[in-house]
Design an enzyme around this catalytic site. Structure first.
Site, PDB file in Angstrom:
ATOM      1  N   GLY A  32       1.003  -1.186   0.240  1.00 58.98           N
ATOM      2  CA  GLY A  32       0.045   0.016  -0.051  1.00 58.98           C
ATOM      3  C   GLY A  32       0.916   1.122  -0.033  1.00 58.98           C
ATOM      4  CB  CYS A 241     -25.335 -10.161 -18.490  1.00 62.05           C
ATOM      5  SG  CYS A 241     -24.558  -9.880 -20.082  1.00 62.05           S
ATOM      6  CB  CYS A 244     -23.521 -14.188 -20.611  1.00 65.89           C
ATOM      7  SG  CYS A 244     -23.002 -13.153 -19.394  1.00 65.89           S
ATOM      8  CB  CYS A 266     -20.422  -8.958 -18.897  1.00 66.62           C
ATOM      9  SG  CYS A 266     -21.488 -10.483 -18.233  1.00 66.62           S
ATOM     10  CB  CYS A 272     -19.647 -11.580 -21.362  1.00 69.17           C
ATOM     11  SG  CYS A 272     -21.481 -11.347 -21.985  1.00 69.17           S
TER      12      CYS A 272
END
Lengths: 297, 258
Positions: A32, A241, A244, A266, A272
């Site tokens: 970080g 979606c 899909c 997606c 997808c």
């Protein structure tokens, strides 16, 4: 004809790669923490992923398989040109399949499929400093990171709730890494924040213009900041979606016409396609028999 | 008042190169006591205040503060992290210009709540409740809680700055010309408010001012500075009613009578 000028493998010279690798190693050692590095000019404008490209160029080898995504998609300008760039300067194999790739360079998304150990996710970061818009002085923000003074980050979340009744930050949602540094996860939607927690793959972040590299090593604690009475929440979608029929994935809204027609698909195109290849059919494809049949085959 | 001081300053000097900022200042401050530092512009009073509040490093001398555990600590031998922690919990600093002490682009509520969040408060409802309470105490209407200080008048900004500093229940507050730049009626109201808060909370305060009326109303003791030196030091009423030094006499006689 003799070749007067030729590129080194993966564009950057070896000394530069060495310098960037040292920055990456330091970043992994201090999860970080933003490590400064001598960012180079790249043959693309700032904002197109110069930081991510430098990180990828420094870690890529001839045996690597590269995937590049932009907002989850493999076929947008940014993704296509960076992929072509590495094909040309490093002659590496490229793929659009998340599972086949060893290095995935990404802009603003984490793939829906969970990565495995050994894979590396490289983020393109525009503004690495999470405190930037609250405290404009770099000297001060560095001191705040050093002394772990992160009260200001909550001031931003407080403002969100005071104005909108809820935490309205939806992307670049601040996280605390390994209980120490507060980090900007790049402009990924907060939908992806939970994926970063205890992630199997190594996550590297490169900011070219701001000259910073930071990292989240595999299996590291990543916690999204919040209030006790306003806990962190991710976006939810009422639709599936349209192609899909996937649920619980991040969807893009696509405007179809000027009469209010729209579809939700997606954002992760590989996921997808993979689902459609396995016979999942969404609402829009079902209405369209020829295509639907094709996908079902 | 207890018999141990809160703040001990001894042999304190600050030089800017060869020039004197302030020299050989020594005093003690007890809990609940308000000390005014008066003097003309350039007499070193703001330098002294900035050094005492660790915003500047002194050239010589020591400043000791009695921590909540009763131990005296030398401020300049503390780590920066400890000093900054002290500054945002046990101390307050009220700037002359409220814009220096406030975050002008975040709401009044967040300005008051910032210190609470900095010390680990993570409950939005409670933070907001405390902020509302403090806005009421400094006479800012609570329906302004979500407004930015940019839209506040000078007097409101100064009161907001005071609320922001007092929210963590500090024991010592530094004030640099708290009424500077305000018109007289607003000044009077602010002084009234400050006097009430100082009394209610038992605050110790060091107030820098060039306005002797502020010193008279707020402080118990006062120090008169000239050219970097403390030339007179005593109870406020004594110094103002019976000034000994020629400069103090000049200062007191310069007050305009209406």
């Amino acid at each position: 004809m003799t070749e007067l000028a030729s590129y080194n493998f993966a564009y950057l010279d070896e000394q530069t790669k060495r310098m960037i690798r040292r920055a990456i190693l330091k970043a992994i050692a201090i999860p970080g923490y933003q490590v400064p590095f001598a960012s180079r000019e790249m043959p693309m404008p700032y904002g197109w992923g110069t930081g991510g490209v430098q990180v990828t160029a420094s870690i890529i080898g001839p045996d690597d398989v590269l995937k590049v995504i932009d907002q989850g998609a493999d076929d947008t300008t940014n993704a296509v040109s960076i992929r072509a760039f590495f094909q040309k300067v490093a002659d590496v194999a490229v793929t659009t399949h998340t599972q086949d790739a060893t290095i995935i360079q990404t802009r603003h998304r984490i793939p829906e499929q969970t990565l495995r150990e050994g894979q590396v996710l490289v983020y393109q970061v525009p503004i690495p400093e999470p405190l930037r818009f609250l405290e404009p002085r770099e000297t001060e923000t560095r001191k705040m990171h050093a002394l772990e003074e992160y009260g200001l980050m909550h001031v931003k979340l407080y403002e969100d709730i005071a104005r909108h009744g809820r935490i309205s930050t939806t992307y670049a949602y601040p996280v605390k890494v390994a209980s120490r540094y507060v980090m900007d996860p790049s402009p990924t939607p907060k939908f992806d924040n939970p994926k970063m927690h205890m992630y199997e793959a190594l996550q590297l972040f490169g900011a070219g213009r701001e000259k910073r590299i930071y990292a989240v090593p595999p299996y590291t604690e990543v916690v999204s900041l919040d209030f006790e009475d306003h806990p962190f929440e991710i976006q939810t979608f009422s639709q599936n979606c349209a192609l899909c029929n996937a649920h619980g994935v991040y969807l893009d809204e696509v405007v179809l016409d000027d009469k209010g027609g729209r579809m939700f698909v997606c954002s992760d195109t590989d996921n997808c396609e993979d689902r459609r290849a396995h016979g999942h059919v969404g609402e829009m494809l079902a209405q369209d028999p020829p295509l639907g049949k094709e996908a079902a085959e | 008042m207890t018999d141990t001081p809160l703040f001990k300053v001894s042999g304190f000097s600050k030089f800017y190169g060869n020039r004197i900022g302030c020299k050989d200042v020594s005093f003690e401050l007890w809990p609940g006591e308000v000390l005014a530092i008066v003097g003309e512009s350039g007499s070193g009073k703001t330098t002294l205040l900035n050094c005492l509040s660790t915003r500047l490093m002194p050239t010589a001398g020591s400043v000791e503060y009695r921590m909540r555990d009763g131990q005296f600590r030398d401020l300049y031998h503390m780590s920066e992290a400890e000093r900054r922690f002290l500054m945002r919990t046990d101390w307050g600093f009220v700037h002359q210009n409220p814009a220096d002490g406030l975050r002008m682009t975040v709401s009044a509520g967040a300005n008051v709540g910032e210190r609470l969040m900095a010390i680990g408060d993570r409950h939005y409802g409670k933070i907001r409740e405390t902020a509302t309470d403090w806005l009421t105490r400094v006479e800012i209407s609570t329906d302004r809680i979500d407004d930015q200080p940019r839209s506040f008048s000078g007097g409101m900004r100064q009161r907001l700055q005071i609320a922001r500093n007092l929210v963590t229940g500090p024991r010592l507050v530094f004030m640099d010309e708290p009424t500077g730049g305000l018109d007289v009626s607003v000044q009077a109201r602010l002084l009234d408010l400050l006097r009430g808060l100082v009394n209610d909370l038992g605050l110790a305060a060091i107030v820098v001012t060039h306005d002797l009326a502020v010193a008279r109303l707020l402080s118990h003791r006062m120090m008169v500075m000239k050219d970097g030196y403390v030339i007179e030091h005593g109870l406020t009423d004594r110094v103002l009613d019976d000034p000994r030094e020629p400069y103090t006499q000049l200062l007191v006689s310069s007050i305009l009578q209406v």
